[in-house]
Design a protein around this motif. Structure first.
Motif, PDB file in Angstrom:
ATOM      1  N   PHE A  37       0.687  -1.217  -0.081  1.00 39.91           N
ATOM      2  CA  PHE A  37      -0.042  -0.074   0.035  1.00 39.91           C
ATOM      3  C   PHE A  37       0.882   1.218  -0.167  1.00 39.91           C
ATOM      4  O   PHE A  37       1.841   1.492   0.617  1.00 39.91           O
ATOM      5  CB  PHE A  37      -0.790  -0.019   1.365  1.00 39.91           C
ATOM      6  CG  PHE A  37      -1.748   1.393   1.340  1.00 39.91           C
ATOM      7  CD1 PHE A  37      -2.742   1.524   0.365  1.00 39.91           C
ATOM      8  CD2 PHE A  37      -1.452   2.136   2.287  1.00 39.91           C
ATOM      9  CE1 PHE A  37      -3.507   2.553   0.578  1.00 39.91           C
ATOM     10  CE2 PHE A  37      -2.201   3.254   2.575  1.00 39.91           C
ATOM     11  CZ  PHE A  37      -3.510   3.445   1.465  1.00 39.91           C
ATOM     12  N   GLY A  38       0.567   2.153  -0.903  1.00 38.53           N
ATOM     13  CA  GLY A  38       1.262   3.287  -0.869  1.00 38.53           C
ATOM     14  C   GLY A  38       2.320   3.304  -2.180  1.00 38.53           C
ATOM     15  O   GLY A  38       3.145   4.371  -2.409  1.00 38.53           O
ATOM     16  N   TYR A  39       2.423   2.356  -3.051  1.00 41.00           N
ATOM     17  CA  TYR A  39       3.299   1.871  -4.133  1.00 41.00           C
ATOM     18  C   TYR A  39       3.139   3.134  -5.119  1.00 41.00           C
ATOM     19  O   TYR A  39       4.136   3.653  -5.576  1.00 41.00           O
ATOM     20  CB  TYR A  39       3.105   0.697  -4.527  1.00 41.00           C
ATOM     21  CG  TYR A  39       3.947   0.463  -5.702  1.00 41.00           C
ATOM     22  CD1 TYR A  39       5.380   0.349  -5.686  1.00 41.00           C
ATOM     23  CD2 TYR A  39       3.409   0.328  -6.958  1.00 41.00           C
ATOM     24  CE1 TYR A  39       6.263   0.193  -6.771  1.00 41.00           C
ATOM     25  CE2 TYR A  39       4.293  -0.005  -8.084  1.00 41.00           C
ATOM     26  CZ  TYR A  39       5.584   0.165  -7.980  1.00 41.00           C
ATOM     27  OH  TYR A  39       6.317  -0.168  -9.173  1.00 41.00           O
ATOM     28  N   GLY A  74      -0.589 -11.973  -0.841  1.00 36.99           N
ATOM     29  CA  GLY A  74      -1.307 -10.980  -1.765  1.00 36.99           C
ATOM     30  C   GLY A  74      -0.551  -9.770  -1.675  1.00 36.99           C
ATOM     31  O   GLY A  74       0.463  -9.469  -1.107  1.00 36.99           O
ATOM     32  N   GLY A  75      -1.409  -8.696  -2.597  1.00 36.36           N
ATOM     33  CA  GLY A  75      -0.716  -7.538  -2.370  1.00 36.36           C
ATOM     34  C   GLY A  75      -1.788  -6.433  -2.771  1.00 36.36           C
ATOM     35  O   GLY A  75      -2.940  -6.662  -2.959  1.00 36.36           O
ATOM     36  N   TYR A  76      -1.228  -5.267  -3.016  1.00 37.07           N
ATOM     37  CA  TYR A  76      -2.147  -3.922  -3.050  1.00 37.07           C
ATOM     38  C   TYR A  76      -1.371  -2.942  -4.327  1.00 37.07           C
ATOM     39  O   TYR A  76      -0.386  -3.116  -4.489  1.00 37.07           O
ATOM     40  CB  TYR A  76      -2.400  -3.280  -2.032  1.00 37.07           C
ATOM     41  CG  TYR A  76      -2.627  -4.176  -0.720  1.00 37.07           C
ATOM     42  CD1 TYR A  76      -3.804  -4.556  -0.491  1.00 37.07           C
ATOM     43  CD2 TYR A  76      -1.767  -4.702  -0.039  1.00 37.07           C
ATOM     44  CE1 TYR A  76      -4.341  -5.393   0.563  1.00 37.07           C
ATOM     45  CE2 TYR A  76      -2.131  -5.758   1.290  1.00 37.07           C
ATOM     46  CZ  TYR A  76      -3.337  -5.858   1.214  1.00 37.07           C
ATOM     47  OH  TYR A  76      -3.693  -6.776   2.214  1.00 37.07           O
ATOM     48  N   GLU A  77      -2.281  -2.195  -5.062  1.00 32.44           N
ATOM     49  CA  GLU A  77      -2.303  -1.037  -5.781  1.00 32.44           C
ATOM     50  C   GLU A  77      -1.090  -1.774  -6.991  1.00 32.44           C
ATOM     51  O   GLU A  77       0.157  -1.319  -7.291  1.00 32.44           O
ATOM     52  CB  GLU A  77      -1.266  -0.025  -4.921  1.00 32.44           C
ATOM     53  CG  GLU A  77      -2.172   0.742  -4.054  1.00 32.44           C
ATOM     54  CD  GLU A  77      -1.762   1.803  -3.485  1.00 32.44           C
ATOM     55  OE1 GLU A  77      -0.401   2.209  -3.761  1.00 32.44           O
ATOM     56  OE2 GLU A  77      -2.566   2.761  -2.894  1.00 32.44           O
ATOM     57  N   LEU A  78      -1.459  -2.973  -7.630  1.00 32.18           N
ATOM     58  CA  LEU A  78      -0.956  -3.359  -8.736  1.00 32.18           C
ATOM     59  C   LEU A  78      -1.431  -2.759  -9.929  1.00 32.18           C
ATOM     60  O   LEU A  78      -2.530  -2.440 -10.010  1.00 32.18           O
ATOM     61  CB  LEU A  78      -0.837  -4.908  -8.734  1.00 32.18           C
ATOM     62  CG  LEU A  78      -0.239  -5.691  -7.794  1.00 32.18           C
ATOM     63  CD1 LEU A  78      -0.497  -7.090  -7.757  1.00 32.18           C
ATOM     64  CD2 LEU A  78       1.372  -5.324  -7.441  1.00 32.18           C
ATOM     65  N   SER A  89       3.356  -6.402 -13.499  1.00 38.22           N
ATOM     66  CA  SER A  89       2.848  -5.187 -13.089  1.00 38.22           C
ATOM     67  C   SER A  89       3.908  -4.168 -13.088  1.00 38.22           C
ATOM     68  O   SER A  89       4.969  -4.233 -13.251  1.00 38.22           O
ATOM     69  CB  SER A  89       2.411  -5.267 -11.717  1.00 38.22           C
ATOM     70  OG  SER A  89       1.515  -6.425 -11.498  1.00 38.22           O
ATOM     71  N   LEU A  90       3.396  -2.888 -13.420  1.00 42.99           N
ATOM     72  CA  LEU A  90       4.300  -1.642 -13.299  1.00 42.99           C
ATOM     73  C   LEU A  90       4.879  -1.306 -12.109  1.00 42.99           C
ATOM     74  O   LEU A  90       4.329  -1.669 -10.996  1.00 42.99           O
ATOM     75  CB  LEU A  90       3.369  -0.491 -13.856  1.00 42.99           C
ATOM     76  CG  LEU A  90       2.856  -0.439 -15.205  1.00 42.99           C
ATOM     77  CD1 LEU A  90       2.033   0.943 -15.224  1.00 42.99           C
ATOM     78  CD2 LEU A  90       3.876  -0.200 -16.027  1.00 42.99           C
ATOM     79  N   PRO A 145      -5.395  -1.309 -13.363  1.00 41.58           N
ATOM     80  CA  PRO A 145      -5.210  -1.358 -11.951  1.00 41.58           C
ATOM     81  C   PRO A 145      -6.059  -2.191 -11.113  1.00 41.58           C
ATOM     82  O   PRO A 145      -7.013  -2.733 -11.346  1.00 41.58           O
ATOM     83  CB  PRO A 145      -5.965   0.137 -11.546  1.00 41.58           C
ATOM     84  CG  PRO A 145      -7.045   0.337 -12.577  1.00 41.58           C
ATOM     85  CD  PRO A 145      -6.549  -0.238 -13.841  1.00 41.58           C
ATOM     86  N   VAL A 146      -5.323  -3.006 -10.416  1.00 41.21           N
ATOM     87  CA  VAL A 146      -5.885  -3.956  -9.584  1.00 41.21           C
ATOM     88  C   VAL A 146      -5.410  -3.622  -8.210  1.00 41.21           C
ATOM     89  O   VAL A 146      -4.289  -3.932  -7.614  1.00 41.21           O
ATOM     90  CB  VAL A 146      -5.201  -5.541  -9.624  1.00 41.21           C
ATOM     91  CG1 VAL A 146      -5.933  -6.458  -8.612  1.00 41.21           C
ATOM     92  CG2 VAL A 146      -5.659  -5.713 -11.229  1.00 41.21           C
TER      93      VAL A 146
END
Length: 202
Positions: free
Chosen positions: A9-11, A92-96, A201-202, A106-107
């Motif tokens: 988060f915050g990436y 898992g992750g966020y802001e991909l 992902s970017l 955006p995921v």
């Protein structure tokens, strides 16, 4: 500026600032070379002008990356908190920002559990079916042929689905035979799949 790794988060906010600063720096270098050449020779017709022009190419390439990242919206903190709670101890992750052949999507949140990949996109114009097929092809190419991918556009449904998976993790991993990757022996199967998602992902 504290570094935020991809998937945290915050990436997106971090990447916007970092890429902008890098791009400005890349433009300042050829500008300094150009000015130095002009001051020294008294004319722009010198070798340093050519060097400065060629030196702008990396900066121009970096500008494309800045523009692509500036188009992305960070995940709202309250949504992140809800997703984090639902994720529990799942990988898992966020802001991909998933890249595909035709466009990026955006995921904001995604999890991996056994052969299940479930993600949430806030993009109302996104085509979940297209992204699901794209991710499935990437997974198959990396040896994960049985992975089922589901991308959701409704955040509440995403939370419900992930919470249900989190409660029955053993069920979704049952019967899966896993041989550790020689390059990354410390990573679990879920983590290897997740790292493949980070790679696209970017």
């Amino acid at each position: 500026m504290k570094k935020v790794r991809k998937g945290n988060f915050g990436y997106i906010s971090y990447e916007k600032k970092k890429r902008l600063l890098v791009t400005v720096g890349l433009f300042l270098i050829p500008l300094a070379i150009y000015v130095s050449g002009y001051l020294y020779h008294g004319t722009t017709k010198n070798l340093l002008t050519v060097v400065a022009i060629v030196g702008c190419l990396p900066a121009c390439k970096s500008t494309v990356g800045v523009i692509m990242m500036m188009m992305q919206k960070p995940m709202k903190k309250e949504l992140y908190e809800q997703a984090k709670k639902a994720h529990g101890n799942l990988t898992g992750g966020y802001e991909l920002v998933m890249t595909a052949y035709e466009h990026t999507t955006p995921v904001n949140a995604i999890i991996v559990c056994g052969d299940q990949i479930v993600g949430y996109t806030p993009d109302g114009k996104a085509d979940p079916a297209y992204l699901e097929k794209h991710i499935s092809r990437i997974m198959a190419a990396n040896g994960y042929t049985s992975v089922h991918v589901k991308i959701m556009k409704e955040f509440r449904q995403y939370l419900q689905r992930v919470s249900a998976i989190c409660e029955r993790q053993d069920h979704y991993r049952e019967g899966i035979v896993f041989t550790p990757d020689e390059r990354y022996p410390e990573l679990s199967r879920d983590e290897l799949i997740y790292h493949t998602l980070l790679a696209i992902s970017l």
